[in-house]
Scaffold this motif. Structure first.
Motif, mmCIF file in Angstrom:
data_model
loop_
_atom_site.group_PDB
_atom_site.id
_atom_site.type_symbol
_atom_site.label_atom_id
_atom_site.label_comp_id
_atom_site.label_asym_id
_atom_site.label_seq_id
_atom_site.Cartn_x
_atom_site.Cartn_y
_atom_site.Cartn_z
ATOM 1 N N GLN A 70 0.837 -1.196 0.000
ATOM 2 C CA GLN A 70 0.000 0.000 0.000
ATOM 3 C C GLN A 70 0.875 1.251 0.000
ATOM 4 O O GLN A 70 0.651 2.184 -0.766
ATOM 5 N N ASN A 73 2.602 1.567 -3.354
ATOM 6 C CA ASN A 73 1.653 1.937 -4.411
ATOM 7 C C ASN A 73 1.586 3.446 -4.586
ATOM 8 O O ASN A 73 1.647 3.954 -5.705
ATOM 9 N N SER A 77 3.583 5.384 -7.630
ATOM 10 C CA SER A 77 2.684 6.055 -8.577
ATOM 11 C C SER A 77 3.075 7.510 -8.718
ATOM 12 O O SER A 77 2.900 8.122 -9.770
ATOM 13 N N ASN A 381 -2.647 -7.887 -6.680
ATOM 14 C CA ASN A 381 -3.380 -7.319 -5.535
ATOM 15 C C ASN A 381 -4.848 -7.696 -5.574
ATOM 16 O O ASN A 381 -5.466 -7.981 -4.551
ATOM 17 N N LEU B 65 -2.842 1.694 -13.418
ATOM 18 C CA LEU B 65 -1.424 2.028 -13.309
ATOM 19 C C LEU B 65 -0.551 0.794 -13.136
ATOM 20 O O LEU B 65 0.648 0.850 -13.323
ATOM 21 N N ASP B 279 -5.378 0.735 -3.721
ATOM 22 C CA ASP B 279 -4.725 -0.571 -3.604
ATOM 23 C C ASP B 279 -4.514 -1.225 -4.968
ATOM 24 O O ASP B 279 -3.480 -1.814 -5.221
ATOM 25 N N PHE B 280 -5.536 -1.153 -5.828
ATOM 26 C CA PHE B 280 -5.439 -1.836 -7.114
ATOM 27 C C PHE B 280 -4.985 -0.900 -8.228
ATOM 28 O O PHE B 280 -4.692 -1.346 -9.333
ATOM 29 N N LEU B 281 -4.954 0.406 -7.970
ATOM 30 C CA LEU B 281 -4.549 1.418 -8.956
ATOM 31 C C LEU B 281 -5.336 1.299 -10.262
ATOM 32 O O LEU B 281 -4.824 1.576 -11.339
#
Lengths: 417, 312
Positions: A70, A73, A77, A381, B65, B279-281
């Motif tokens: 998390q 991520n 990003s 995920n 992403l 969490d999963f983007l």
């Protein structure tokens, strides 16, 4: 005149600064978990001592695989350049490589992908994504069955080979011992470990979850049986009623205070059982390969951690060098001896220095070699979430095993289409 | 003074700052309103209209992403997935259930608290202070505190049940009990906000009305229904609107108490949006979910606005 002197002094000062500038440390930021910190600090100190000008700083972000994912991520990003090297759970290189968050290492390694031949084959496989080396293995891991040697000996029972034997053995001991002794502790909370919980009996039937090309090969019967098996442990009183709340370290703690006969756990727990101040099970712990389903083969879940180099790092060259060192045989041996962490090199399992410190490693190699990898996909995920929330719902009695399996199938189909 | 000179003078006057101001004052009300509203309009465009449009646009994209692929137009695929996604539907209904249970629940409890706080007694300040505490407590802390209260082994709720000789419950092991725990916590947390607004409303009701009613022989209950409740209408409407909108966005309390468990049974819409985007983007799918939540909020807002207009 006076003016010229000042300039000269300033110049001299600037020149004298130059070598200092070169010697001043380049800082490499390493992202990892916060446990076993003393062990890793010793590894980093050694590297700093032999590489003048490199300063290693550790950034921690949560203690579980999901918490770290998390954190990363958002960090990755945002194309954040503060991290240089990232510690990754074995299930993550595929996602990180697909998102181009970690740089491919082929060009920096002798022989490209061949460089990985030195490692256990499971880890060379896990770290090559689309023909590119995504990361280098740090340590191996595989789930094992921990049992109370003293209790099994007392009732003259051999370690179980199948799950139904385990259930019968546990009931027998529970009945004789009385109290609220747990028969088996395993992970039913909606965490990454619950993915392995589901897959252990599923794999044991001989079925796979995805094929080589990442296509879903979900077997409904095997899935229902797996969920039924775990729910059965709860319904029979072998596993505690609140197993849906139990995470990896809860199992470790329950077993450590002597509250469980059997436990499905990762090897890191052994060090705690032997050496923690509050352990009630010192020298009473046995470790064997996990049981199989009736008519199936013993299967375990492949874990392990890797080192990747951030694609946004400003110090890629030095970061790659450090990564190679961290994934070296030397470090693997050091952390095996001092941290009971499984080596990524085959010969270290039987290395005299290693087996002196952790004798049971010698029996572990075949287990690690036959361990199954969780699905390799950039959308891991989501796959993980679909499986672990279903396991959790079934164990809580929220969903029946049949319903759970069909929901899981539907969700996995959407993700892996 | 010739005409030419006068003209020139006027032109000069217009060119000075004072002249320009004078001209501004000269312009019609419409133009003035335009210039005065412009900054607000620009701000609203930038922070509300643009993001909403962007959100709707993103909801038609396949944009993840984690895939490493550039965004591509996906048409209605995200929406088709959404309507076929059981977790979307359960999170949708959870959001609706939490709203339908906790908003009236908080209203009733908040009304009771406000009425008590309005009774003149000497220790009233202490009561009013206590009333503020739940309101001032951050939602996430509140969730964490109540998660401990409802913990199955050492939580205070099960302890009380045990002492009363009642059967205990593993609260977070079942959808029904977990939802009960979430709703109770939410009502506790939000009723003080209701109480504060209603208390303010109560204090605008003149005492003389009650005195007159008493003389006319109206009892306490009748006074409440004939005077208090009708005069509280505007305050109640405001409290309901605020509370309903925040209830539709419920996130903190279920997230900290159950993390959506057991399974995905107590996931709310806001939690599911966060999971898909953070969490999963999966920004495309997450945007489609957010559009659904936006639509739900719009429907409720329009409903309330109509109700108020009808009341006015």
């Amino acid at each position: 005149m006076k003016y010229g002197k000042t300039v000269l002094l300033a110049l001299a000062g600037a020149v004298s600064m130059l070598p200092l500038q070169n010697a001043s440390a380049e800082t490499l930021h390493v992202f990892m978990h916060s446990y076993d910190m003393n062990l890793w600090q010793a590894v980093f100190d050694k590297y700093e001592a032999s590489h003048k000008g490199i300063d290693i700083k550790v950034t921690v972000g949560g203690n579980t695989s999901e918490q770290q994912a998390q954190y990363l991520n958002t960090q990755m990003s945002a194309k954040d350049s503060t991290l240089d090297i990232i510690n990754l759970d074995v299930v993550r290189p595929a996602q990180f490589a697909a998102a181009k968050w970690i740089m491919p290492l082929n060009d920096d390694l002798d022989g490209g992908t061949k460089y990985l031949d030195r490692y256990l084959s499971a880890y060379s496989k896990a770290n090559v994504i689309d023909g590119e080396v995504a990361a280098l293995p740090s340590r191996a891991d595989a789930m094992m069955l921990f049992y109370r040697k003293d209790l099994l000996k007392k009732y003259d029972i051999d370690p179980p080979k199948t799950w139904s034997e385990l259930s019968a053995d546990a009931k027998k001991i529970q009945k004789q011992e009385g109290g609220d002794l747990q028969g088996l502790s395993f992970q039913g909370a909606a965490i990454e470990g619950a993915v392995c919980t589901f897959l252990l009996p599923y794999w044991s039937t001989g079925h796979t979850l995805v094929d080589k090309d990442g296509k879903l090969t979900f077997d409904m019967d095997a899935a229902v049986d797996s969920l039924k098996l775990w729910k059965g442990f709860v319904d029979d009183g072998v596993a505690p009623k609140n197993v849906a709340e139990i995470a990896t370290d809860d199992t470790r703690q329950d077993f450590q205070r002597g509250a469980a006969i059997f436990a499905v756990e990762w090897p890191y727990a052994w060090n705690h059982f032997q050496n923690d101040a509050d352990t009630a099970v010192k020298d009473k712990v046995g470790i064997v390969a996990l049981p199989a389903v009736e008519g199936g083969k013993s299967a375990t879940c492949l874990g392990g951690w890797q080192w990747g180099v951030s694609a946004y790092s400003n110090h890629k060259k030095d970061a790659v060098e450090l990564t190679k060192y961290l994934a070296s045989r030397e470090v693997s041996k050091y952390i095996a001896i001092h941290g009971s962490l499984l080596p990524t090199f085959e010969d270290l399992y039987t290395d005299a220095d290693v087996t002196k410190a952790v004798p049971w490693f010698a029996d572990l190699l075949p287990v690690v070699q036959s361990a199954h990898a969780r699905p390799v996909t950039p959308r891991y995920n989501e796959v993980s979430n679909a499986i672990r929330t279903t396991v959790n719902a079934v164990l809580a009695g929220q969903t029946s095993p049949e319903q759970g399996a069909s929901q899981m199938q539907a969700r996995l189909q959407r993700i892996l289409r | 003074m010739s005409q030419a000179v006068a003209d020139r003078q006027e032109t000069e006057e217009r060119q000075t700052v004072g002249g320009r101001f004078a001209r501004l004052m000269d312009m019609g009300d419409g133009a003035l309103a335009f210039w005065l509203l412009l900054p607000t309009a620009v701000l609203l465009l930038a922070i509300i209209v643009y993001p909403v449009c962007r959100l709707i646009y993103t909801s038609f994209l396949s944009l993840s992403l984690t895939s490493g692929l550039p965004a591509s137009f996906a048409g209605l695929q995200n929406y088709r997935d959404m309507f076929a996604d059981p977790v979307f539907w359960s999170s949708f209904w959870n959001t609706v259930i939490i709203t339908v249970v906790t908003v009236p629940g908080a209203l009733v409890v908040g009304m009771a608290l406000a009425l008590i706080a309005n009774i003149p007694f000497r220790q009233r300040w202490a009561f009013r202070l206590a009333l503020l505490v739940p309101w001032a407590l951050p939602l996430a802390f509140c969730g964490l505190i109540f998660a401990w209260f409802f913990q199955s082994d050492y939580g205070i709720v099960n302890d009380v049940l045990r002492r009363l000789g009642l059967p205990t419950v593993i609260w977070f092991n079942s959808y029904a009990w977990a939802t009960v725990a979430i709703c109770l916590t939410t009502i506790w947390k939000t009723s003080s906000f209701m109480a504060l607004i209603i208390l303010a409303g109560l204090q605008t009701i003149p005492r003389s009305l009650y005195e007159a009613a008493e003389i006319d022989g109206a009892g306490r209950v009748r006074q409440f229904f004939e005077i208090t409740l009708p005069l509280l209408r505007p305050a109640i409407a405001v409290a309901l609107i605020f509370r309903t909108i925040t209830a539709l966005q419920t996130f903190d309390i279920p997230y900290t108490m159950t993390r959506g468990g057991p399974g995905t049974s107590t996931v709310t819409l806001a939690m599911y949006i966060r999971q898909n985007t953070v969490d999963f983007l999966d920004l495309g799918y997450g945007s489609a979910l957010a559009v659904a939540m936006f639509a739900l909020s719009m429907i409720v807002t329009v409903f309330y606005l109509r109700m108020i207009r009808r009341g006015a």
